[in-house]
Design a protein around this motif. Structure first.
Motif, PDB file in Angstrom:
ATOM      1  N   ASN A  34      -3.136  11.086   7.256  1.00  0.00           N
ATOM      2  CA  ASN A  34      -3.137  10.528   8.610  1.00  0.00           C
ATOM      3  C   ASN A  34      -3.671   9.098   8.657  1.00  0.00           C
ATOM      4  OD1 ASN A  34      -2.032  12.862   9.805  1.00  0.00           O
ATOM      5  ND2 ASN A  34      -4.041  13.810   9.816  1.00  0.00           N
ATOM      6  N   ILE A  35      -3.237   8.278   7.720  1.00  0.00           N
ATOM      7  CA  ILE A  35      -3.598   6.863   7.720  1.00  0.00           C
ATOM      8  C   ILE A  35      -2.400   6.105   8.267  1.00  0.00           C
ATOM      9  CG2 ILE A  35      -4.296   4.887   6.338  1.00  0.00           C
ATOM     10  CD1 ILE A  35      -5.526   6.909   4.358  1.00  0.00           C
ATOM     11  N   PRO A  36      -2.446   5.778   9.568  1.00  0.00           N
ATOM     12  CA  PRO A  36      -1.288   5.104  10.158  1.00  0.00           C
ATOM     13  C   PRO A  36      -1.214   3.646   9.721  1.00  0.00           C
ATOM     14  CG  PRO A  36      -3.038   5.305  11.778  1.00  0.00           C
ATOM     15  CD  PRO A  36      -3.523   5.995  10.529  1.00  0.00           C
ATOM     16  N   LEU A  37      -0.132   3.273   9.112  1.00  0.00           N
ATOM     17  CA  LEU A  37       0.093   1.887   8.700  1.00  0.00           C
ATOM     18  C   LEU A  37       1.376   1.384   9.328  1.00  0.00           C
ATOM     19  CD1 LEU A  37      -0.752   2.048   4.891  1.00  0.00           C
ATOM     20  CD2 LEU A  37      -2.146   1.119   6.720  1.00  0.00           C
ATOM     21  N   ASN A  38       1.320   0.149   9.787  1.00  0.00           N
ATOM     22  CA  ASN A  38       2.493  -0.479  10.386  1.00  0.00           C
ATOM     23  C   ASN A  38       2.671  -1.865   9.790  1.00  0.00           C
ATOM     24  OD1 ASN A  38       3.097   1.586  12.468  1.00  0.00           O
ATOM     25  ND2 ASN A  38       1.086   1.004  13.217  1.00  0.00           N
ATOM     26  N   ASP A  39       3.895  -2.359   9.825  1.00  0.00           N
ATOM     27  CA  ASP A  39       4.147  -3.725   9.371  1.00  0.00           C
ATOM     28  C   ASP A  39       3.217  -4.681  10.112  1.00  0.00           C
ATOM     29  OD1 ASP A  39       6.138  -2.857   7.695  1.00  0.00           O
ATOM     30  OD2 ASP A  39       7.783  -3.495   8.985  1.00  0.00           O
ATOM     31  N   LEU A  50       0.843  -1.194   0.000  1.00  0.00           N
ATOM     32  CA  LEU A  50       0.000   0.000   0.000  1.00  0.00           C
ATOM     33  C   LEU A  50       0.876   1.241   0.000  1.00  0.00           C
ATOM     34  CD1 LEU A  50      -2.616  -0.988   2.730  1.00  0.00           C
ATOM     35  CD2 LEU A  50      -2.878  -1.120   0.254  1.00  0.00           C
ATOM     36  N   GLY A  51       0.711   2.074  -0.988  1.00  0.00           N
ATOM     37  CA  GLY A  51       1.421   3.342  -1.021  1.00  0.00           C
ATOM     38  C   GLY A  51       0.435   4.447  -0.700  1.00  0.00           C
ATOM     39  N   LEU A  52       0.251   4.762   0.576  1.00  0.00           N
ATOM     40  CA  LEU A  52      -0.715   5.776   0.997  1.00  0.00           C
ATOM     41  C   LEU A  52       0.006   7.055   1.391  1.00  0.00           C
ATOM     42  CD1 LEU A  52      -3.146   3.611   3.144  1.00  0.00           C
ATOM     43  CD2 LEU A  52      -3.408   4.328   0.782  1.00  0.00           C
ATOM     44  N   LEU A  53      -0.640   8.151   1.136  1.00  0.00           N
ATOM     45  CA  LEU A  53      -0.052   9.448   1.431  1.00  0.00           C
ATOM     46  C   LEU A  53      -0.137   9.739   2.923  1.00  0.00           C
ATOM     47  CD1 LEU A  53      -1.595  11.403  -1.556  1.00  0.00           C
ATOM     48  CD2 LEU A  53       0.667  10.369  -1.415  1.00  0.00           C
ATOM     49  N   LYS A  54       0.979  10.129   3.519  1.00  0.00           N
ATOM     50  CA  LYS A  54       1.031  10.369   4.963  1.00  0.00           C
ATOM     51  C   LYS A  54       0.185  11.568   5.389  1.00  0.00           C
ATOM     52  CE  LYS A  54       5.405   8.151   5.844  1.00  0.00           C
ATOM     53  NZ  LYS A  54       6.711   8.239   6.467  1.00  0.00           N
TER      54      LYS A  54
END
Length: 94
Positions: A25-30, A18-22
């Motif tokens: 404010n979409i927090p993504l973690n491994d 997923l390449g989401l724009l920071k």
């Protein structure tokens, strides 16, 4: 159509990135988990959280309904608290 916030990239062996724009404010973690839904030919990703199996009862619709009712009673002032058991028993006797 909804707002475009990034891209999904399919890599080798079907791995999806997923390449989401920071700035959204979409927090993504491994290791994050998403439920995948298909609706009208669109792929919808819904962020999910895992909970321990022995705590699933709390998230049942019946229990959540009771939690909502209890919160409404607290807000409406329909609950009492007591300093000790003796005060509680006196109140019950009235």
């Amino acid at each position: 159509m909804g707002q475009v916030v990034g891209n999904i990239i399919v890599q080798k062996r079907g791995v999806v990135s997923l390449g989401l724009l920071k700035e959204h404010n979409i927090p993504l973690n491994d290791g994050d988990i998403f439920q995948v839904q298909i609706e009208d030919g669109k792929v919808i990703l819904i962020p999910m959280k895992l909970i321990p199996a022995d705590q699933t009862w709390f998230w049942t619709s019946e229990w959540q309904k009771g939690e909502k009712e209890a919160e409404e009673d607290v807000v409406a002032g329909k609950v009492k608290s007591f300093e000790n058991v003796e005060d509680l028993l006196k109140d019950l006797d009235q």
